[in-house]
Design an enzyme around this catalytic site. Structure first.
Site, PDB file in Angstrom:
ATOM      1  N   GLN A   1       4.218   0.620   2.080  1.00 39.52           N
ATOM      2  CA  GLN A   1       4.486  -0.609   2.830  1.00 39.52           C
ATOM      3  C   GLN A   1       5.650  -1.337   2.166  1.00 39.52           C
ATOM      4  OE1 GLN A   1       2.247  -2.357   5.632  1.00 39.52           O
ATOM      5  NE2 GLN A   1       2.791  -0.206   5.886  1.00 39.52           N
TER       6      GLN A   1
ATOM      7  N   TYR B   1       2.104  -1.212   9.872  1.00 41.78           N
ATOM      8  CA  TYR B   1       1.135  -1.346   8.797  1.00 41.78           C
ATOM      9  C   TYR B   1       0.691   0.033   8.280  1.00 41.78           C
ATOM     10  CZ  TYR B   1       0.457  -6.461   8.985  1.00 41.78           C
ATOM     11  OH  TYR B   1       0.607  -7.817   8.882  1.00 41.78           O
TER      12      TYR B   1
ATOM     13  N   ASP C   1       0.785  -1.242   0.000  1.00 43.30           N
ATOM     14  CA  ASP C   1       0.000   0.000   0.000  1.00 43.30           C
ATOM     15  C   ASP C   1       0.821   1.298   0.000  1.00 43.30           C
ATOM     16  OD1 ASP C   1      -1.532  -2.141   0.783  1.00 43.30           O
ATOM     17  OD2 ASP C   1      -2.205  -1.252   2.655  1.00 43.30           O
TER      18      ASP C   1
END
Ligand code: FRU
Length: 482
Positions: A56, A100, A40
């Site tokens: 990410q 994350y 992402d």
């Protein structure tokens, strides 16, 4: 450099980077990981004139199997990029199994970053309803390059009690003289929904409302985004576990938006859902407003849990980001189209009056194609084995062997006036009617020259493209402020 940072950074040896650079599938004008795995886009913003694109990142493993941190590129013009130091290396209890996804908010001259700290407790857990930590973490920066130590803003116990442990991907926006954070969530009985939190100081957050679909729509909503366009408010999100219905929801996981009521302090039910991109490789898009007021969205050119093979893994990398796309509201539909800066990559231009059943090879596969069909049904053959066809109602895109298992996707469209295609060494981004519909895919066909033919006459403008310029990071210092 501290030890965790060193472990995260070590796989980025020159040898590994050189292997990626030598791969003929390496993209010419899309951001991809310097080495390893990318998913992402995160923390997108423009800060003091510079665009920041975090993502990410697992440099040590092109399959993404190790823990994620954030990679970081900056640019002023979307053509020249600087690779910056990796950020949010997983180094503490709250993010031990991965830093994350999350977002950026610029407030009072400071860049605030919010992300999900992921951890799994030791033990016999299902890691859905128990044993997993998903906390909201925060850090800030005065220069976009050095970051304050991470702090925990919300823990699982702060979320509504009916939720599973899966509550993640904070996106924070200023709205109605307050700050609102949206989180994607899975309930204990596996329903996807979004949770809204509110704050006056970016530090203390209270639960404000819950957004649910009118009828169950998947088991988990990932990567939510709150987007205002022309005074209307939309929730973008990526629902997982939605069954295909006719030609809708053909992808493994979905991406798209619901329109919202403007009051974020009350629970609301939303529907219908509109798909954003109908491709094989599009997921987890995130948007931001730049300093000139444009709403720009970037997606992950990839998607989790699919069984397509990825030949780039052998060359030590996987996935890329899409071109930045301008979002605009056109009556009731959100259009997306590459931002105007991308045109600065244009090199040669050739106009072709395409005659039926004639093969043209106007130049490199690294190019932009602007196509005007002159009839209402047609079939185009592109590159080695891509077929695009329209029968007056249904657009079908099919990849042969170069799709490594991707097959066909469809879009129901009333009329097609134009097709705009950005072709890179191993990707295609296709826009119908200047952004009314989009379809993004990776493909691996080892072609160098573009082949184009159609069974109908059409107008084609071909632009060969220059490559991005990316400066590798030079300093290896730890960007965490003492
Ligand atoms: C979406 C996602 C997010 C998560 C991140 C982890 O692709 O699963 O929900 O934060 O990836 O890398």
């Amino acid at each position: 450099m501290n030890q965790v940072r060193q472990e995260f950074t070590t796989p980025q040896t020159q040898e590994n980077r050189d292997q990626v650079k030598a791969d003929p599938n390496r993209l010419a004008y899309h951001l991809m990981p310097p080495v390893g795995w990318l998913n992402d886009p995160n923390g997108l913003c423009q800060f003091n004139g510079t665009y920041h694109i975090f993502y990410q990142y697992t440099p040590g493993n092109p399959t993404g199997a190790d823990h994620r941190g954030w990679g970081h590129y900056t640019t002023k013009d979307f053509i020249h990029y600087q690779e910056e130091n990796d950020t949010f290396v997983p180094d503490q209890f709250g993010d031990h199994r991965g830093s994350y996804s999350g977002s950026a908010l610029i407030h009072d001259g400071v860049m605030h970053l919010f992300y999900t700290g992921n951890n799994k407790l030791e033990g016999d857990y299902d890691y859905i309803n128990e044993g997993r930590i998903h906390w909201v973490m925060h850090s800030s920066s005065k220069d976009g390059l050095h970051f304050t130590p991470k702090e925990v803003l919300l823990e699982n116990k702060d979320y509504p009690q009916n939720l599973s442990c899966h509550v993640r991907d904070p996106k924070v926006i200023p709205y109605n003289n307050s700050f609102y954070m949206v989180l994607g969530a899975r309930t204990k009985d596996s329903c996807g929904q979004a949770e809204i939190f509110k704050s006056s100081n970016l530090h203390d957050w209270t639960h404000a409302s819950t957004i649910t679909p009118t009828t169950r729509f998947g088991y988990m909503w990932e990567c939510p985004d709150l987007i205002e366009l022309d005074g209307r408010l939309f929730l973008f999100t990526c629902p997982q576990g939605v069954d295909q219905e006719g030609y809708n929801y053909e992808a493994k996981y979905q991406n798209g938006y619901f329109e919202l009521d403007r009051n974020l302090d009350a629970d609301q039910q939303v529907g219908p859902f509109h798909e954003q991109d109908h491709g094989f490789d599009f997921y987890a898009p995130q948007s931001f407003i730049d300093q000139s007021g444009r709403r720009i969205s970037i997606g992950w050119m990839g998607i989790p849990d699919v069984d397509y093979t990825k030949p780039t893994i052998q060359q030590n990398w996987q996935h890329a980001l899409t071109l930045p796309r301008l979002l605009t509201l056109n009556e009731n539909k959100i259009y997306q189209y590459p931002i105007v800066e991308i045109e600065n990559l244009r090199n040669t231009h050739t106009h072709i009056d395409v005659q039926e059943n004639t093969v043209y090879t106007p130049g490199s596969i690294v190019c932009e194609l602007q196509i005007k069909p002159l009839s209402s049904t047609w079939t185009i053959h592109l590159r080695k084995d891509c077929t695009l066809s329209y029968d007056g109602k249904l657009f079908t895109f099919t990849l042969g062997a170069s799709g490594y298992g991707r097959g066909s996707h469809h879009i129901e469209v009333d009329a097609i006036d134009s097709l705009s295609i950005w072709s890179d060494t191993s990707s295609l981004e296709i826009f119908i009617n200047k952004g009314e519909y989009a379809l993004t895919t990776q493909l691996f066909d080892d072609e160098k020259e573009l082949h184009f033919s159609s069974d109908q006459a059409m107008d084609l403008d071909f632009y060969s493209y220059n490559h991005f310029e990316i400066c590798e990071k030079i300093e290896k210092e730890d960007p965490t402020l003492a």
